[in-house]
Design a protein around this motif. Structure first.
Motif, short mmCIF file in Angstrom:
data_model
loop_
_atom_site.label_atom_id
_atom_site.label_comp_id
_atom_site.label_asym_id
_atom_site.label_seq_id
_atom_site.Cartn_x
_atom_site.Cartn_y
_atom_site.Cartn_z
N ARG A 14 1.50 35.76 6.97
CA ARG A 14 1.47 34.34 7.34
C ARG A 14 2.12 33.48 6.26
NH1 ARG A 14 -1.40 32.87 11.80
NH2 ARG A 14 -2.92 34.37 12.57
N ARG A 16 4.40 34.37 4.00
CA ARG A 16 5.86 34.56 3.96
C ARG A 16 6.53 33.86 5.15
NH1 ARG A 16 4.16 39.83 2.18
NH2 ARG A 16 4.17 40.55 4.34
N LEU A 17 5.89 34.01 6.33
CA LEU A 17 6.46 33.39 7.53
C LEU A 17 6.45 31.86 7.40
CD1 LEU A 17 7.56 34.01 10.40
CD2 LEU A 17 5.21 33.85 11.25
N ALA A 18 5.37 31.32 6.82
CA ALA A 18 5.26 29.86 6.65
C ALA A 18 6.42 29.34 5.80
CB ALA A 18 3.92 29.49 6.02
N GLN A 19 6.74 30.05 4.71
CA GLN A 19 7.85 29.63 3.85
C GLN A 19 9.16 29.67 4.60
OE1 GLN A 19 7.68 28.19 1.08
NE2 GLN A 19 5.59 28.64 0.40
N ALA A 20 9.39 30.78 5.33
CA ALA A 20 10.66 30.95 6.04
C ALA A 20 10.81 29.87 7.12
CB ALA A 20 10.72 32.35 6.65
N GLN A 21 9.75 29.64 7.87
CA GLN A 21 9.85 28.66 8.96
C GLN A 21 9.98 27.24 8.43
OE1 GLN A 21 6.49 29.67 11.53
NE2 GLN A 21 7.73 31.16 12.66
N ALA A 22 9.28 26.95 7.31
CA ALA A 22 9.40 25.61 6.72
C ALA A 22 10.84 25.37 6.23
CB ALA A 22 8.41 25.44 5.57
N LEU A 24 13.62 26.66 7.49
CA LEU A 24 14.49 26.41 8.64
C LEU A 24 14.21 25.01 9.23
CD1 LEU A 24 16.54 27.19 10.80
CD2 LEU A 24 14.74 28.42 12.01
N LEU A 25 12.92 24.69 9.35
CA LEU A 25 12.56 23.37 9.89
C LEU A 25 13.12 22.23 9.04
CD1 LEU A 25 8.85 23.28 11.12
CD2 LEU A 25 10.87 22.40 12.30
N ALA A 26 13.00 22.37 7.73
CA ALA A 26 13.49 21.31 6.84
C ALA A 26 14.99 21.12 7.05
CB ALA A 26 13.18 21.65 5.39
N LEU A 28 16.54 21.62 9.76
CA LEU A 28 16.79 21.08 11.09
C LEU A 28 16.33 19.64 11.26
CD1 LEU A 28 15.87 24.17 13.32
CD2 LEU A 28 18.15 23.27 12.82
#
Lengths: 145, 299
Positions: A14, A16-22, A24-26, A28
């Motif tokens: 969770r 690692r995924l949170a960092q990766a998704q944040a 990408l979101l930032a 975008l």
């Protein structure tokens, strides 16, 4: 066949995924840098698509704004506003923030449009609905302005 | 938690999936048209757009005459790093009950992120974003799906989304990712053939490969929608007519299995209802042609 992971493993996943998704979101929605390994052009297409979608929904919850500004001017002003400004609290809030941005940053063609946007914003941004009755309403708007 | 019970249940249980038939996405703008259309077996309603205590009259009338209504959520973000929000989950459960729905559906996507664990501000995407097809993301998704299943009164089916961006270093194909998700959680699938087409144009992924890998026994229903191509990128607009390549993917799916349900989605730029009726007719024709017995080998 799925390898069983412990609860601790999932919680590390969770993080690692949170960092990766944040990241990408930032890129975008908050004008962040393109994360490693992503195609910058595709991110730009996605970024524009997200802003377009956001403008569609804002136009639905606040149809008065494209009416006041004109559809084309609404779109282009919204793109300027939304770039690098992630949505903070739902589309109604977004519509209010957009109107406030128009009032503080300018960019409206004439005083009449500006007056209409200001009135729209005042009618909705206060802690309570505007008072009933034309005179009380007028006094409230004068005081607020 | 990852017991063999869910795995074997998926593989051996008798088929309890609901036969939905042909349906259309219910939107307020076309509510009157939908009510007048013959042959609508069921509708799907965007879960966040209805209030359980104040269901639109037109929707209630449809339900009273026997049309199944399925709530379709867009804001859970089960593919996100966080556990699903309890309030959002109970909201979806309430809608399923209010609509007497046989199942609810959501997406394999993340819709928000940032916040305390990442040291960045909280961010809402406002749309569905693709989950990286990695072991990490799959583990998190499986746990989130189980949490959702425990909170919902009816089965859950999840939809593959259309992606514009590619994550680097993915470890699984779309088909493998979905197959493992189904195997580990028993979740059903909502396959959007327009999204498979989108991923074909935008990511170079062959729909036939994805369909070959998918556990079609878990298929709850199929979405069909229109879009357009610009500068080599497919935009899944839901605001344009359904195109032949999307119908071709539907035909490929129907050659492999008879879907329990199919649904036309239109969210923007609504045409006269006769045009939608025509699209539904075309979709029915593809289903009728393609419903080869499931036992016939393919590939």
């Amino acid at each position: 066949m799925a390898e069983a992971r412990t609860a601790g493993d999932v919680s590390a996943a969770r993080e690692r995924l949170a960092q990766a998704q944040a990241g990408l979101l930032a890129a975008l929605v908050a004008d962040g840098p393109v994360p490693d390994g992503f195609d910058a052009e595709r991110l730009a297409v996605q970024r524009r698509a997200l802003i377009g979608k956001r403008a569609d929904v804002v136009a639905k919850v606040a149809p008065e704004l494209p009416e006041i500004l004109g559809e084309k001017a609404f779109r282009s002003a919204f793109v300027t506003y939304a770039r690098g400004r992630p949505m903070a609290g739902g589309y109604r809030r977004d519509a209010l923030d957009f109107a406030r941005h128009l009032l503080t940053e300018g960019g409206m063609p004439d005083r009449r449009t500006r007056r209409k946007v200001r009135r729209w914003w005042l009618e909705r941004s206060g802690p309570a609905p505007l008072p009933q009755g034309r005179l009380r309403r007028l006094l409230h708007l004068l005081r607020a302005g | 938690m990852e017991g063999t019970d869910t795995t074997t249940a998926t593989a051996t249980a008798t088929d309890t999936r609901v036969r939905l038939g042909t349906g259309i996405g219910w939107r307020p703008e076309i509510a009157d048209g939908i009510e007048a259309l013959p042959g609508i077996d069921w509708v799907e309603v965007v879960a966040e757009n209805v209030c359980p205590g104040h269901l639109p009259d037109a929707l209630l009338r449809l339900r009273e005459r026997g049309t199944t209504v399925v709530p379709h959520g867009v804001s859970l973000g089960l593919g996100g790093a966080e556990r699903p929000d309890e309030e959002r989950l109970s909201g979806l459960a309430e809608r399923a009950e209010a609509l007497r729905a046989p199942l609810v559906t959501e997406h394999i996507a993340f819709v928000r992120g940032g916040g305390a664990p990442t040291g960045t501000p909280h961010m809402e995407a406002g749309h569905l974003l693709p989950v990286p097809r990695t072991r990490d993301a799959l583990d998190v998704l499986c746990e989130n799906v189980r949490i959702a299943q425990d909170a919902l009164p009816v089965p859950l089916a999840l939809e593959n989304i259309a992606a514009l961006v590619n994550w680097p270093d993915e470890e699984l194909s779309e088909g493998r990712f979905l197959a493992e998700l189904v195997e580990r959680t028993g979740v059903q699938l909502l396959i959007d053939v327009a999204n498979l087409h989108t991923n074909h144009v935008n990511r170079g992924e062959d729909p036939a490969t994805a369909l070959d890998e998918l556990p079609l026994d878990a298929l709850a229903y199929v979405h069909v929608a229109g879009g357009f191509e610009r500068d080599g990128v497919w935009h899944d607009s839901h605001g344009h007519p359904v195109t032949q390549p999307v119908l071709d993917v539907l035909a490929q799916l129907c050659a492999r299995t008879a879907p329990p349900g199919v649904l036309l989605e239109r969210d923007e730029n609504f045409p006269p209802v006769a045009e939608l009726a025509g699209e539904l007719e075309t979709i029915r024709a593809v289903l009728a042609r393609g419903s080869a017995p499931a036992a016939v080998p393919h590939g």
